[in-house]
Design an enzyme around this catalytic site. Structure first.
Site, PDB file in Angstrom:
ATOM      1  N   SER A 114       0.793  -1.227   0.000  1.00 53.06           N
ATOM      2  CA  SER A 114       0.000   0.000   0.000  1.00 53.06           C
ATOM      3  C   SER A 114       0.820   1.269   0.000  1.00 53.06           C
ATOM      4  CB  SER A 114      -0.915   0.020   1.235  1.00 53.06           C
ATOM      5  OG  SER A 114      -0.143  -0.045   2.416  1.00 53.06           O
ATOM      6  N   CYS A 115       1.979   1.286   0.652  1.00 55.06           N
ATOM      7  CA  CYS A 115       2.615   2.580   0.879  1.00 55.06           C
ATOM      8  C   CYS A 115       3.945   2.741   0.186  1.00 55.06           C
ATOM      9  CB  CYS A 115       2.825   2.800   2.373  1.00 55.06           C
ATOM     10  SG  CYS A 115       4.054   1.707   3.103  1.00 55.06           S
ATOM     11  N   GLY A 116       4.427   1.764  -0.541  1.00 55.99           N
ATOM     12  CA  GLY A 116       5.717   1.948  -1.208  1.00 55.99           C
ATOM     13  C   GLY A 116       6.844   1.952  -0.225  1.00 55.99           C
TER      14      GLY A 116
END
Length: 282
Positions: A114-116
């Protein structure tokens, strides 16, 4: 090789009625990326196009810039104690003479779906490692109507989303609106890496005449990946982050958010969007 989708039992409740049925879900499995035999990163991804994903990730890290920089990518045999190949570990071998930036050597990162790269460093890191300055020769010029048509074209090409409803998508379009490539993944940054990696493998970097469209928000990581691949325009159907806008403004990237129907917000690089024509129509 892992599958793109898997089946699971689900209890379905509709209008007070309860039933049991199988449901199709998007698969999520870890992928370990090794660089010249050394563990570098682990990402949670949808299996498929793993070599392109690894190559695209290394473009965003400043390691690879052309197909000539890449010697080969292989799945690591014997990835488990019993010697089985899980197809969840890849080793990227760079060509002789490729200089490895310091940022890749002293860290081992975990990337969620989801957040890299959470906590990744700042605008300075991108500025110092970018290989492809975003140039306009001649300038990319996009009509508002063309931009507005892209999300529907993206959605129409999301094959796995139709079955699962659980995937992000990223697509490359030409400046005339032609769909060049599309990838889906449980992680929006993975979908972009798969696009960029395939472009590198086919010798198409920099993507200096392309529009990158993502199905969710425009985070700093996605803006970073666009800049590192030389993409001049990044459009998202949802909101950008403040740091993504800052990066776009510093690098000359055109950043469009909330691209829904005939509405959109242009946060940076407005010179590539035909705003006067849109105002005249309005």
């Amino acid at each position: 090789m892992g599958r793109v989708t898997e089946r699971r039992k689900v209890i379905r409740i509709r209008d007070g009625r309860v039933s049991e049925r199988p449901d199709t879900l998007v698969a999520e499995e870890p992928l370990e990326i090794r660089l010249n035999g050394k563990p570098l990163a682990i990402t949670m991804r949808t299996p498929g196009d793993d070599f392109a994903l690894a190559a695209g990730f290394l473009v965003s890290e400043g390691v690879l810039g052309s197909a000539e920089d890449l010697q080969n990518i292989v799945y690591c045999a014997g990835a488990t104690e019993d010697g089985a190949n899980t197809y969840n570990v890849v080793d990227v071998r760079t060509a002789p003479g490729v200089v490895l930036p310091d940022i890749t050597l002293e860290r081992n990162v975990y990337i969620t779906s989801s957040c890299g790269l959470c906590g990744k460093a700042s605008l300075d890191a991108v500025r110092t490692t970018a290989r492809f300055p975003i140039a306009d020769a001649p300038p990319v010029r996009l009509d508002v109507d063309l931009l507005a048509s892209l999300p529907d074209r993206l959605r129409a090409s999301q094959r796995v989303f139709d079955r699962t409803g659980g995937l992000h998508a990223a697509a490359l379009f030409s400046e005339e609106g032609e769909l060049l490539d599309i990838k889906e993944d449980v992680g929006r940054h993975n979908a972009v890496d798969k696009l960029v990696g395939r472009a590198l493998q086919s010798g198409r970097l920099p993507l200096s005449r392309a529009v990158l469209l993502v199905s969710g928000r425009a985070s700093f990581e996605l803006a970073q990946k666009a800049v590192m691949a030389g993409v001049p325009v990044l459009a998202a159907v949802s909101a950008p982050s403040s740091l993504a806008v800052d990066l776009a403004a510093e690098t000359g990237l055109t950043l469009v958010g909330f691209l829904r129907g005939s509405s959109m917000n242009v946060y940076a690089g407005e010179h590539r969007v035909a705003l006067r024509a849109a105002a005249a129509q309005g």
